[in-house]
Design a protein around this motif. Structure first.
Motif, short mmCIF file in Angstrom:
data_model
loop_
_atom_site.label_atom_id
_atom_site.label_comp_id
_atom_site.label_asym_id
_atom_site.label_seq_id
_atom_site.Cartn_x
_atom_site.Cartn_y
_atom_site.Cartn_z
N SER A 189 0.84 -1.19 0.00
CA SER A 189 0.00 0.00 0.00
C SER A 189 0.88 1.24 0.00
O SER A 189 1.86 1.31 0.75
N PRO A 190 0.54 2.26 -0.80
CA PRO A 190 1.36 3.46 -0.85
C PRO A 190 1.41 4.22 0.48
O PRO A 190 2.40 4.87 0.79
N ARG A 191 0.33 4.12 1.26
CA ARG A 191 0.31 4.81 2.54
C ARG A 191 0.82 3.96 3.68
O ARG A 191 1.04 4.44 4.79
N GLY A 192 0.96 2.65 3.43
CA GLY A 192 1.45 1.77 4.47
C GLY A 192 0.36 0.85 5.00
O GLY A 192 -0.82 0.97 4.68
N THR A 207 -1.23 -1.22 8.53
CA THR A 207 -1.35 -1.18 9.98
C THR A 207 -2.17 -2.38 10.44
O THR A 207 -2.84 -3.04 9.65
N TYR A 264 -5.62 3.77 13.09
CA TYR A 264 -4.60 4.45 12.30
C TYR A 264 -4.97 4.56 10.83
O TYR A 264 -4.23 5.14 10.03
N VAL A 265 -6.12 4.02 10.47
CA VAL A 265 -6.62 4.13 9.10
C VAL A 265 -7.21 5.52 8.90
O VAL A 265 -7.72 6.14 9.84
N ASP A 266 -7.11 6.04 7.66
CA ASP A 266 -7.68 7.35 7.38
C ASP A 266 -9.12 7.41 7.87
O ASP A 266 -9.92 6.49 7.60
N GLU A 308 -4.89 -1.70 4.98
CA GLU A 308 -4.35 -0.62 4.17
C GLU A 308 -4.81 0.72 4.76
O GLU A 308 -6.00 0.97 4.92
N MET A 309 -3.85 1.59 5.07
CA MET A 309 -4.18 2.82 5.80
C MET A 309 -5.02 3.79 4.98
O MET A 309 -5.81 4.55 5.53
N ASN A 310 -4.87 3.77 3.67
CA ASN A 310 -5.62 4.74 2.87
C ASN A 310 -7.01 4.23 2.47
O ASN A 310 -7.96 5.00 2.41
N SER A 311 -7.14 2.92 2.22
CA SER A 311 -8.42 2.39 1.72
C SER A 311 -9.25 1.69 2.79
O SER A 311 -10.47 1.57 2.65
#
Length: 245
Positions: A118-121, A123, A128-130, A164-167
């Motif tokens: 994942s581009p954002r990393g 967790t 910690y997810v968006d 995935e932190m962004n999705s």
């Protein structure tokens, strides 16, 4: 490992790895981690000559058992195949039958997919997810996997989510401790195991999302039951205790 590294039987349902399909090749190993059952590496698809393989999509994870954990890793692959055949979402797949580890007797390897990038990393905690929709997606993934596993009569301990932190998309990995609900010697449901599994899954949900998650859990269970699935008393009692708490 050799480069390219051969693996027999990718995509096969049979345990007879000598006759179940062609060799697949992988290279560029990256160590991902190790635990009680073995060590895990990511590999990129390769051709037999060592070039890139355009016929396979994405990396795979190769788990190499320790000698003492050979049967555990073999069972993990069987459990993952059961979950896949039962349609349980957000769970890694065992994409080939266990192969002998060619460099040391008594050890076995399994191929797992996908490798999460994942581009954002990544967790293991939803907090910690968006914030917003991504966190709700993660909560839904947890519920869908929990209900799906209970429907398949599989539970585990020490759940391992990659989020995935962004999705907010979730993949559950490491099923070395997974087992059938009715695995006990007397054939009855493991009520304590069901409680422990559901408690671990629900512990992944932040308090801010609890009401949303419980509402979705009830909706998901009702949807499954409308399909004709009947949860046993031990499972239904635990599920009802969650939304009645």
């Amino acid at each position: 490992f050799e480069d390219p590294f051969p693996f027999l039987g990718i995509g096969s349902d049979t345990e007879n790895v000598e006759n179940n399909g062609q060799l697949s090749y992988f290279g560029d190993p990256v160590f991902l981690g190790s635990g009680g059952s073995g060590a895990v590496f990511s590999f990129s698809p390769k051709s037999a000559s060592g070039g890139s393989d355009s016929d396979m999509n994405g990396k795979v994870a190769i788990k190499v058992s320790w000698k003492r954990s050979r049967s555990t890793v073999e069972k993990e692959c069987q459990i993952l195949r059961t979950l896949e055949k039962s349609g349980v979402p957000h769970v890694e797949k065992c994409i080939g039958p266990p192969n002998e580890y060619r460099f040391e007797d008594g050890r076995v390897i399994i191929a797992l997919s996908p490798v999460v990038e994942s581009p954002r990393g990544i967790t293991s905690s939803i907090q910690y997810v968006d914030s917003g929709n991504a966190q709700q997606i993660a909560a839904k993934c947890v519920v869908e996997t929990m209900v799906g596993m209970l429907r398949a009569n599989i539970i585990t301990v020490d759940v391992q989510p990659l989020i995935e932190m962004n999705s907010g998309q979730v993949l559950f990995i490491d099923f070395t401790e997974a087992r059938n609900i009715f695995e006990g010697s007397d054939g009855s449901a493991d009520a304590a195991g069901i409680v422990g599994f559901c408690s671990e899954m629900m512990a992944l949900i932040p308090e801010s999302l609890r009401d949303f998650t419980i509402s979705y859990l009830k909706e998901r269970v009702e949807s499954v039951e409308m399909e004709g699935v009947v949860f046993g008393d031990a499972v239904k009692n635990v599920l009802e205790s969650i939304w009645d708490d």
